[in-house]
Write an enzyme that holds these catalytic residues in place. Structure first.
Site, PDB file in Angstrom:
ATOM      1  N   LYS A  10       0.564  -1.423   0.342  1.00  0.00           N
ATOM      2  CA  LYS A  10       0.426  -0.143   0.199  1.00  0.00           C
ATOM      3  C   LYS A  10       1.033   1.251  -0.606  1.00  0.00           C
ATOM      4  O   LYS A  10       1.896   1.251   0.239  1.00  0.00           O
ATOM      5  CB  LYS A  10      -1.192  -0.045   1.639  1.00  0.00           C
ATOM      6  CG  LYS A  10      -2.001  -0.341   1.095  1.00  0.00           C
ATOM      7  CD  LYS A  10      -2.929  -1.167   2.760  1.00  0.00           C
ATOM      8  CE  LYS A  10      -4.176  -2.315   2.258  1.00  0.00           C
ATOM      9  NZ  LYS A  10      -4.700  -2.394   3.590  1.00  0.00           N
ATOM     10  N   TYR A  50     -11.812  -3.195  -3.685  1.00  0.00           N
ATOM     11  CA  TYR A  50     -12.462  -3.051  -2.107  1.00  0.00           C
ATOM     12  C   TYR A  50     -13.961  -3.738  -2.508  1.00  0.00           C
ATOM     13  O   TYR A  50     -15.507  -2.635  -1.442  1.00  0.00           O
ATOM     14  CB  TYR A  50     -12.612  -1.851  -1.722  1.00  0.00           C
ATOM     15  CG  TYR A  50     -11.052  -1.890  -0.771  1.00  0.00           C
ATOM     16  CD1 TYR A  50     -10.654  -2.683   0.006  1.00  0.00           C
ATOM     17  CD2 TYR A  50      -9.857  -0.968  -1.276  1.00  0.00           C
ATOM     18  CE1 TYR A  50      -9.273  -3.208   0.481  1.00  0.00           C
ATOM     19  CE2 TYR A  50      -8.401  -1.385  -0.437  1.00  0.00           C
ATOM     20  CZ  TYR A  50      -7.978  -2.488   0.445  1.00  0.00           C
ATOM     21  OH  TYR A  50      -6.989  -2.237   0.816  1.00  0.00           O
ATOM     22  N   ASN A 123      -2.034  -0.703   7.277  1.00  0.00           N
ATOM     23  CA  ASN A 123      -1.113  -1.789   7.714  1.00  0.00           C
ATOM     24  C   ASN A 123      -0.271  -2.282   6.533  1.00  0.00           C
ATOM     25  O   ASN A 123      -0.228  -3.219   6.620  1.00  0.00           O
ATOM     26  CB  ASN A 123      -2.130  -2.489   8.005  1.00  0.00           C
ATOM     27  CG  ASN A 123      -3.184  -2.683   6.858  1.00  0.00           C
ATOM     28  OD1 ASN A 123      -3.559  -1.748   5.712  1.00  0.00           O
ATOM     29  ND2 ASN A 123      -4.378  -3.454   7.534  1.00  0.00           N
ATOM     30  N   HIS A 126      -2.098  -4.809   1.769  1.00  0.00           N
ATOM     31  CA  HIS A 126      -3.118  -6.219   1.550  1.00  0.00           C
ATOM     32  C   HIS A 126      -2.914  -7.308   1.135  1.00  0.00           C
ATOM     33  O   HIS A 126      -1.775  -8.114  -0.121  1.00  0.00           O
ATOM     34  CB  HIS A 126      -3.624  -5.491  -0.094  1.00  0.00           C
ATOM     35  CG  HIS A 126      -4.591  -6.247  -0.351  1.00  0.00           C
ATOM     36  ND1 HIS A 126      -6.672  -6.734   0.221  1.00  0.00           N
ATOM     37  CD2 HIS A 126      -4.809  -7.227  -1.363  1.00  0.00           C
ATOM     38  CE1 HIS A 126      -6.803  -7.224  -0.161  1.00  0.00           C
ATOM     39  NE2 HIS A 126      -6.347  -7.705  -1.862  1.00  0.00           N
ATOM     40  N   GLU A 137      -9.387 -10.769  -7.352  1.00  0.00           N
ATOM     41  CA  GLU A 137      -8.700 -10.233  -6.909  1.00  0.00           C
ATOM     42  C   GLU A 137      -7.526  -9.867  -8.384  1.00  0.00           C
ATOM     43  O   GLU A 137      -6.935  -8.852  -8.842  1.00  0.00           O
ATOM     44  CB  GLU A 137      -7.827  -9.945  -5.885  1.00  0.00           C
ATOM     45  CG  GLU A 137      -8.873  -9.557  -4.997  1.00  0.00           C
ATOM     46  CD  GLU A 137      -8.310  -9.117  -3.560  1.00  0.00           C
ATOM     47  OE1 GLU A 137      -9.472  -8.884  -2.865  1.00  0.00           O
ATOM     48  OE2 GLU A 137      -6.968  -9.369  -3.163  1.00  0.00           O
TER      49      GLU A 137
HETATM   50  O1  CDP Z   1      -7.083  -6.324   4.800  1.00  0.00           O
HETATM   51  P1  CDP Z   1      -7.513  -7.183   5.713  1.00  0.00           P
HETATM   52  O2  CDP Z   1      -8.073  -7.986   4.340  1.00  0.00           O
HETATM   53  O3  CDP Z   1      -6.837  -7.492   6.240  1.00  0.00           O
HETATM   54  O4  CDP Z   1      -8.515  -6.231   6.976  1.00  0.00           O
HETATM   55  P2  CDP Z   1     -10.137  -5.850   5.730  1.00  0.00           P
HETATM   56  O5  CDP Z   1     -10.923  -6.566   6.196  1.00  0.00           O
HETATM   57  O6  CDP Z   1     -10.302  -6.709   4.497  1.00  0.00           O
HETATM   58  O7  CDP Z   1      -9.908  -4.075   5.715  1.00  0.00           O
HETATM   59  C1  CDP Z   1      -9.611  -3.433   4.596  1.00  0.00           C
HETATM   60  C2  CDP Z   1      -8.579  -2.642   4.664  1.00  0.00           C
HETATM   61  O8  CDP Z   1      -9.328  -1.893   5.277  1.00  0.00           O
HETATM   62  C3  CDP Z   1      -7.680  -3.249   6.027  1.00  0.00           C
HETATM   63  O9  CDP Z   1      -6.486  -3.586   5.039  1.00  0.00           O
HETATM   64  C4  CDP Z   1      -7.562  -1.891   6.240  1.00  0.00           C
HETATM   65  O10 CDP Z   1      -6.432  -0.769   6.264  1.00  0.00           O
HETATM   66  C5  CDP Z   1      -8.763  -1.221   6.517  1.00  0.00           C
HETATM   67  N1  CDP Z   1      -9.847  -0.742   7.233  1.00  0.00           N
HETATM   68  C6  CDP Z   1      -9.629   0.588   8.099  1.00  0.00           C
HETATM   69  O11 CDP Z   1      -9.296   1.244   7.869  1.00  0.00           O
HETATM   70  N2  CDP Z   1     -10.828  -0.042   9.331  1.00  0.00           N
HETATM   71  C7  CDP Z   1     -11.376  -0.982   9.326  1.00  0.00           C
HETATM   72  N3  CDP Z   1     -12.015  -0.670  11.382  1.00  0.00           N
HETATM   73  C8  CDP Z   1     -11.516  -2.109   9.468  1.00  0.00           C
HETATM   74  C9  CDP Z   1     -10.475  -1.823   7.764  1.00  0.00           C
HETATM   75 MG    MG Z   2     -10.164  -8.478   3.140  1.00  0.00          MG
END
Ligand code: CDP
Ligand code: MG
Length: 160
Positions: A10, A50, A123, A126, A137
């Site tokens: 990212k 997303y 974080n 992805h 994806e």
């Molecule tokens: O990336 P990952 O699959 O671990 O998490 P996700 O639940 O699919 O969420 C996608 C991305 O959204 C995360 O990697 C975070 O950067 C962001 N996110 C956020 O900003 N705040 C949250 N409460 C949850 C996710």
């Molecule tokens: Mg995810």
């Protein structure tokens, strides 16, 4: 079972100069890079990538985050690559991501801290969550011609 999975380094990972160290972690375990490019994501691509999150409260901040600078997109191949890559990446929140994972080693902030301030969880990376997500994806990010089939020194195929 050989799989391919999508990884995005990212904008925070690119801006902090962590691209090489992040890719190293995948190479260290013998995973194979079969696609790699730098892309500046626009809002339309963010919504496509997303699509499961567009209705969530944090989506606006996530879109601002993912479009704020270029990402490095990778297709990574290996035995059960989807699960193994997620293990190396670690859970979503750097605060609770264990040491040894990319998110646990290179960041520390939790979701509540970021979300309260209207910013996304930074974080670094992805990774596709499931084989179905990976297939979807990879199609969003890569054309067939951008993916490469080549021999590595230690062929996983030759291990039987
Ligand atoms: O990336 P990952 O699959 O671990 O998490 P996700 O639940 O699919 O969420 C996608 C991305 O959204 C995360 O990697 C975070 O950067 C962001 N996110 C956020 O900003 N705040 C949250 N409460 C949850 C996710
Ligand atoms: Mg995810």
């Amino acid at each position: 079972m050989i799989q391919q999975t999508l990884v995005l380094i990212k904008p925070d990972g690119v801006q902090r100069g962590l691209v090489g160290r992040i890719i190293q972690r995948f190479e260290d375990v013998g995973l194979k890079m079969v696609g790699m490019k730098m892309v500046w994501v626009d809002t339309e691509k963010s919504k496509t990538h997303y699509s499961d999150h567009v209705t969530k409260t944090f989506y606006k901040s996530l879109e601002e985050f993912i479009t704020c600078g270029p990402v490095v997109a990778l297709v990574i191949e290996g035995v059960q690559a989807v699960e193994v890559v997620r293990k190396i990446v670690g859970p979503t929140e750097p605060r609770t991501a264990p040491p040894g994972t990319i998110r646990g080693d290179f960041a520390h902030m939790g979701a509540s801290f970021s979300n309260k301030r209207g910013i996304a969880v930074k974080n670094l990376i992805h990774a596709s969550g499931t084989a179905e997500e990976a297939e979807k994806e990879i199609n969003i990010w890569f054309d067939r011609i951008e993916m490469h089939s080549y021999n590595v020194v230690y062929q996983i195929h030759s291990m039987g």
